[in-house]
Design an enzyme around this catalytic site. Structure first.
Site, PDB file in Angstrom:
ATOM      1  N   HIS A  99      -3.503 -21.269 -52.486  1.00  0.00           N
ATOM      2  CA  HIS A  99      -4.662 -20.436 -52.779  1.00  0.00           C
ATOM      3  C   HIS A  99      -5.350 -20.062 -51.478  1.00  0.00           C
ATOM      4  CE1 HIS A  99      -8.434 -22.754 -52.147  1.00  0.00           C
ATOM      5  NE2 HIS A  99      -7.677 -23.813 -52.316  1.00  0.00           N
ATOM      6  N   CYS A 100      -6.145 -19.014 -51.566  1.00  0.00           N
ATOM      7  CA  CYS A 100      -6.941 -18.552 -50.422  1.00  0.00           C
ATOM      8  C   CYS A 100      -8.301 -18.165 -50.978  1.00  0.00           C
ATOM      9  CB  CYS A 100      -6.241 -17.400 -49.703  1.00  0.00           C
ATOM     10  SG  CYS A 100      -5.872 -15.973 -50.752  1.00  0.00           S
ATOM     11  N   ASN A 101      -8.843 -17.047 -50.568  1.00  0.00           N
ATOM     12  CA  ASN A 101     -10.134 -16.624 -51.100  1.00  0.00           C
ATOM     13  C   ASN A 101      -9.968 -15.758 -52.353  1.00  0.00           C
ATOM     14  OD1 ASN A 101     -13.017 -16.644 -50.876  1.00  0.00           O
ATOM     15  ND2 ASN A 101     -12.903 -14.490 -50.293  1.00  0.00           N
TER      16      ASN A 101
END
Length: 137
Positions: A99-101
């Site tokens: 995941h990231c933003n």
């Protein structure tokens, strides 16, 4: 001639359906992320920069490996990975969720890990933005 065309179309459609199913299966949901504390065999990797994580926070159970260094970190020895991240290095069959933003870098990480042989790499497409919005409700 008809049977060759039928065979070609059937094979092409079959491949497209398989690729579509793999793409769907490679997306992790918010509910799955919520349940990760019950699945220590899975690894959640936050590929945001360390400054982003410090500023915005982290999803519980995740480890932070920024995208620019991800490939090198996934190539570390098992001992070095454990020393650095406090988690067992994922094996090729380990379910690894990135995941990231907002999901873009997480997809790049998923593609990179898949290319390195991690067959169960997945993208939490909603990423930290979805996580945070649903936690605040």
């Amino acid at each position: 001639m008809k049977s060759n065309l039928f065979h070609y179309v059937t094979c092409t459609l079959s491949n497209e359906i398989t690729n579509y199913n793999k793409a769907i299966m490679s997306i992790a949901t918010y509910e799955e992320i919520l349940d990760l504390p019950n699945h220590p065999e899975k690894l959640l990797v936050d590929v945001r920069g360390t400054d982003e994580v410090k500023e915005k926070g982290a999803i519980p159970t995740s480890i932070n490996i920024p995208l620019p260094i991800l490939e090198d970190e996934l190539k570390l020895s098992a001992e070095s990975f454990k020393d650095k991240y406090g988690r067992v290095k994922p094996l090729p069959q380990t379910e690894v969720i990135f995941h990231c933003n907002k999901g873009g870098r997480a997809q790049k990480a998923t593609d990179l890990a898949t290319g390195l042989g991690f067959g169960n790499a997945r993208n939490y497409k909603g990423s930290f933005t979805e996580w945070l919005s649903k936690q605040e409700k």
